[in-house]
Write a protein that holds these residues in place. Structure first.
Motif, PDB file in Angstrom:
ATOM      1  N   GLN A 106       0.809  -1.215   0.000  1.00  0.00           N
ATOM      2  CA  GLN A 106       0.000   0.000   0.000  1.00  0.00           C
ATOM      3  C   GLN A 106       0.844   1.268   0.000  1.00  0.00           C
ATOM      4  O   GLN A 106       0.341   2.351  -0.293  1.00  0.00           O
ATOM      5  N   SER A 107       2.131   1.145   0.335  1.00  0.00           N
ATOM      6  CA  SER A 107       2.989   2.328   0.345  1.00  0.00           C
ATOM      7  C   SER A 107       3.377   2.778  -1.058  1.00  0.00           C
ATOM      8  O   SER A 107       3.938   3.865  -1.222  1.00  0.00           O
ATOM      9  N   TYR A 108       3.103   1.958  -2.069  1.00  0.00           N
ATOM     10  CA  TYR A 108       3.387   2.312  -3.461  1.00  0.00           C
ATOM     11  C   TYR A 108       2.092   2.732  -4.156  1.00  0.00           C
ATOM     12  O   TYR A 108       1.005   2.232  -3.834  1.00  0.00           O
ATOM     13  N   ASP A 109       2.234   3.602  -5.150  1.00  0.00           N
ATOM     14  CA  ASP A 109       1.059   4.042  -5.916  1.00  0.00           C
ATOM     15  C   ASP A 109       0.526   2.939  -6.809  1.00  0.00           C
ATOM     16  O   ASP A 109      -0.693   2.810  -6.987  1.00  0.00           O
ATOM     17  N   LEU A 110       1.419   2.139  -7.387  1.00  0.00           N
ATOM     18  CA  LEU A 110       1.023   1.097  -8.327  1.00  0.00           C
ATOM     19  C   LEU A 110       1.661  -0.222  -7.908  1.00  0.00           C
ATOM     20  O   LEU A 110       2.773  -0.242  -7.378  1.00  0.00           O
ATOM     21  N   LEU A 111       0.943  -1.311  -8.176  1.00  0.00           N
ATOM     22  CA  LEU A 111       1.457  -2.647  -7.893  1.00  0.00           C
ATOM     23  C   LEU A 111       1.356  -3.491  -9.155  1.00  0.00           C
ATOM     24  O   LEU A 111       0.277  -3.620  -9.735  1.00  0.00           O
ATOM     25  N   ALA A 112       2.498  -4.040  -9.576  1.00  0.00           N
ATOM     26  CA  ALA A 112       2.550  -4.928 -10.741  1.00  0.00           C
ATOM     27  C   ALA A 112       3.036  -6.295 -10.298  1.00  0.00           C
ATOM     28  O   ALA A 112       3.902  -6.407  -9.432  1.00  0.00           O
ATOM     29  N   LEU A 113       2.458  -7.337 -10.882  1.00  0.00           N
ATOM     30  CA  LEU A 113       2.856  -8.712 -10.594  1.00  0.00           C
ATOM     31  C   LEU A 113       3.407  -9.350 -11.860  1.00  0.00           C
ATOM     32  O   LEU A 113       2.836  -9.173 -12.946  1.00  0.00           O
ATOM     33  N   LYS A 114       4.510 -10.090 -11.695  1.00  0.00           N
ATOM     34  CA  LYS A 114       5.133 -10.779 -12.827  1.00  0.00           C
ATOM     35  C   LYS A 114       5.065 -12.284 -12.572  1.00  0.00           C
ATOM     36  O   LYS A 114       5.882 -12.836 -11.832  1.00  0.00           O
ATOM     37  N   PRO A 115       4.096 -12.981 -13.148  1.00  0.00           N
ATOM     38  CA  PRO A 115       3.979 -14.430 -12.910  1.00  0.00           C
ATOM     39  C   PRO A 115       5.102 -15.196 -13.574  1.00  0.00           C
ATOM     40  O   PRO A 115       5.626 -14.795 -14.621  1.00  0.00           O
ATOM     41  N   SER A 116       5.450 -16.336 -12.953  1.00  0.00           N
ATOM     42  CA  SER A 116       6.543 -17.160 -13.472  1.00  0.00           C
ATOM     43  C   SER A 116       6.071 -18.466 -14.092  1.00  0.00           C
ATOM     44  O   SER A 116       6.841 -19.135 -14.768  1.00  0.00           O
ATOM     45  N   ASP A 117       4.817 -18.830 -13.855  1.00  0.00           N
ATOM     46  CA  ASP A 117       4.270 -20.057 -14.434  1.00  0.00           C
ATOM     47  C   ASP A 117       2.775 -19.889 -14.630  1.00  0.00           C
ATOM     48  O   ASP A 117       2.193 -18.857 -14.277  1.00  0.00           O
ATOM     49  N   GLU A 118       2.156 -20.922 -15.187  1.00  0.00           N
ATOM     50  CA  GLU A 118       0.735 -20.834 -15.521  1.00  0.00           C
ATOM     51  C   GLU A 118      -0.131 -20.715 -14.267  1.00  0.00           C
ATOM     52  O   GLU A 118      -1.139 -19.996 -14.265  1.00  0.00           O
ATOM     53  N   LYS A 119       0.253 -21.390 -13.195  1.00  0.00           N
ATOM     54  CA  LYS A 119      -0.535 -21.339 -11.964  1.00  0.00           C
ATOM     55  C   LYS A 119      -0.505 -19.951 -11.338  1.00  0.00           C
ATOM     56  O   LYS A 119      -1.548 -19.414 -10.926  1.00  0.00           O
ATOM     57  N   GLU A 129      -4.862  -8.759  -5.620  1.00  0.00           N
ATOM     58  CA  GLU A 129      -5.179  -7.373  -5.909  1.00  0.00           C
ATOM     59  C   GLU A 129      -3.943  -6.693  -6.491  1.00  0.00           C
ATOM     60  O   GLU A 129      -2.949  -6.506  -5.803  1.00  0.00           O
ATOM     61  N   CYS A 130      -4.019  -6.322  -7.747  1.00  0.00           N
ATOM     62  CA  CYS A 130      -2.897  -5.643  -8.404  1.00  0.00           C
ATOM     63  C   CYS A 130      -3.459  -4.720  -9.473  1.00  0.00           C
ATOM     64  O   CYS A 130      -4.652  -4.752  -9.786  1.00  0.00           O
ATOM     65  N   ASP A 131      -2.587  -3.900 -10.028  1.00  0.00           N
ATOM     66  CA  ASP A 131      -2.984  -2.965 -11.082  1.00  0.00           C
ATOM     67  C   ASP A 131      -2.493  -3.401 -12.458  1.00  0.00           C
ATOM     68  O   ASP A 131      -3.148  -3.131 -13.459  1.00  0.00           O
ATOM     69  N   ILE A 132      -1.326  -4.072 -12.489  1.00  0.00           N
ATOM     70  CA  ILE A 132      -0.685  -4.421 -13.754  1.00  0.00           C
ATOM     71  C   ILE A 132      -0.182  -5.852 -13.667  1.00  0.00           C
ATOM     72  O   ILE A 132       0.318  -6.281 -12.616  1.00  0.00           O
ATOM     73  N   ARG A 234      -3.755   6.321 -17.295  1.00  0.00           N
ATOM     74  CA  ARG A 234      -4.498   7.101 -16.303  1.00  0.00           C
ATOM     75  C   ARG A 234      -5.494   6.214 -15.563  1.00  0.00           C
ATOM     76  O   ARG A 234      -5.709   6.375 -14.353  1.00  0.00           O
ATOM     77  N   SER A 235      -6.102   5.271 -16.289  1.00  0.00           N
ATOM     78  CA  SER A 235      -7.006   4.332 -15.628  1.00  0.00           C
ATOM     79  C   SER A 235      -6.254   3.451 -14.642  1.00  0.00           C
ATOM     80  O   SER A 235      -6.768   3.107 -13.576  1.00  0.00           O
ATOM     81  N   VAL A 236      -5.019   3.084 -14.985  1.00  0.00           N
ATOM     82  CA  VAL A 236      -4.197   2.297 -14.061  1.00  0.00           C
ATOM     83  C   VAL A 236      -3.917   3.102 -12.794  1.00  0.00           C
ATOM     84  O   VAL A 236      -3.986   2.566 -11.670  1.00  0.00           O
ATOM     85  N   ALA A 237      -3.610   4.384 -12.948  1.00  0.00           N
ATOM     86  CA  ALA A 237      -3.333   5.226 -11.776  1.00  0.00           C
ATOM     87  C   ALA A 237      -4.561   5.339 -10.881  1.00  0.00           C
ATOM     88  O   ALA A 237      -4.452   5.293  -9.648  1.00  0.00           O
ATOM     89  N   ILE A 238      -5.737   5.458 -11.491  1.00  0.00           N
ATOM     90  CA  ILE A 238      -6.969   5.525 -10.705  1.00  0.00           C
ATOM     91  C   ILE A 238      -7.236   4.188 -10.026  1.00  0.00           C
ATOM     92  O   ILE A 238      -7.653   4.122  -8.870  1.00  0.00           O
ATOM     93  N   HIS A 239      -6.977   3.087 -10.742  1.00  0.00           N
ATOM     94  CA  HIS A 239      -7.153   1.755 -10.158  1.00  0.00           C
ATOM     95  C   HIS A 239      -6.223   1.570  -8.957  1.00  0.00           C
ATOM     96  O   HIS A 239      -6.614   0.971  -7.943  1.00  0.00           O
ATOM     97  N   GLY A 240      -5.001   2.074  -9.060  1.00  0.00           N
ATOM     98  CA  GLY A 240      -4.085   1.987  -7.935  1.00  0.00           C
ATOM     99  C   GLY A 240      -4.557   2.791  -6.740  1.00  0.00           C
ATOM    100  O   GLY A 240      -4.355   2.385  -5.588  1.00  0.00           O
ATOM    101  N   GLU A 241      -5.202   3.930  -6.988  1.00  0.00           N
ATOM    102  CA  GLU A 241      -5.732   4.731  -5.886  1.00  0.00           C
ATOM    103  C   GLU A 241      -6.883   4.013  -5.194  1.00  0.00           C
ATOM    104  O   GLU A 241      -6.961   3.979  -3.968  1.00  0.00           O
TER     105      GLU A 241
END
Length: 286
Positions: A106-119, A129-132, A234-241
């Motif tokens: 929550q201390s960051y404006d945006l959160l992105a996740l990078k998956p490593s496998d199909e699961k 809960e992520c934005d990207i 801009r939609s990503v920034a709003i989603h992060g908020e």
């Protein structure tokens, strides 16, 4: 126009000088803001809490002062600098830490996740809960991008990221980037896509209209290419908020506060069969 992935290289005199050059170049190219991206591996520890400070644009002399002068001359608002955390989802035992109540996230404006496998990809699309959601598109992906999880991510308002700086370095990365991006766009239909640079220095940045042309090369139509660096970021920034606050609010008002033009909002009551109709009254002659 926003670039939501500019690599944060830490602190120090050389790093701060590089950040200033990145901001100056972004303003010169016509961007309205950037996001400083810090990438970590899971698990997420309290030491990873956001400590990224924006680059000061009002310094006397140097590129900071030059950036401020360009902003004032163009009449644009202050240059936006967001913070972003990208978590590599490589450890299934600690991926549960990517939750909405994690104070580090929550201390960051945006959160992105990078998956490593199909699961982990399916979990990112349907649970966390992520934005990207991002991938290393410059290499062969370890799994296939399938339509069902992508559809779940689109319904939840999550965006997929395409980074182009890797394509500037060698032919092999460029080939994988184009093929992986085409596979991703087939699943998304061009929706909920952002194009970013992942720039590590000012030379990795490209102008917004160059990025729009690059989107056309990937198979996006002109409207989708423009949305990938304008409306969608801009939609990503709003989603992060809203991710760290609330997604909606409800206002309660009394019926007496409604004006005549708002009376249509009230339910219309219809007389029931058990309610006797009012007797018709006819005037009497005297």
């Amino acid at each position: 126009m926003l670039d939501l992935n500019v690599t944060y290289l830490g602190r120090g005199p050389s790093a701060e000088a590089g950040r200033g050059e990145l901001v100056a170049m972004a303003i010169k190219l016509g961007y309205d803001g950037i996001a400083w991206n810090k990438e970590i591996d899971s698990p997420v520890t309290p030491a990873e809490k956001c400590s990224i400070l924006p680059v000061e644009l009002n310094e006397q002399g140097g590129r900071g002062q030059l950036s401020c002068l360009r902003l004032q001359a163009s009449g644009k608002p202050a240059f936006l600098q967001l913070t972003r955390l990208t978590v590599n989802m490589e450890n299934p035992k600690t991926n549960y830490q990517v939750g909405a109540n994690n104070p580090v996230l929550q201390s960051y404006d945006l959160l992105a996740l990078k998956p490593s496998d199909e699961k982990s990809f399916a979990a990112c699309c349907s649970q966390y809960e992520c934005d990207i959601i991002c991938f290393d598109l410059s290499q062969r992906l370890p799994f296939y991008i399938k339509r069902p999880p992508v559809g779940q991510a689109l319904e939840r308002g999550i965006y997929f990221e395409i980074t182009y700086s890797s394509a500037l370095r060698d032919v092999s990365s460029r080939r994988y980037l184009i093929s992986n991006t085409l596979a991703l766009l087939r699943m998304t239909g061009g929706k909920n896509v952002i194009i970013t640079s992942a720039a590590r220095d000012a030379m990795d940045l490209r102008g917004p209209y160059d990025v729009i042309n690059l989107g056309s090369l990937f198979g996006l139509n002109p409207a989708q290419s423009r949305a990938a660096i304008c409306e969608n970021p801009r939609s990503v920034a709003i989603h992060g908020e809203t991710r760290s606050t609330f997604k909606a609010v409800a206002e309660v008002a009394s019926v007496s506060s409604l004006g005549p033009s708002e009376r249509w909002k009230l339910p219309q009551s219809t007389p029931s069969a058990s309610t006797p109709a009012a007797a018709e009254v006819t005037p009497m002659e005297l």
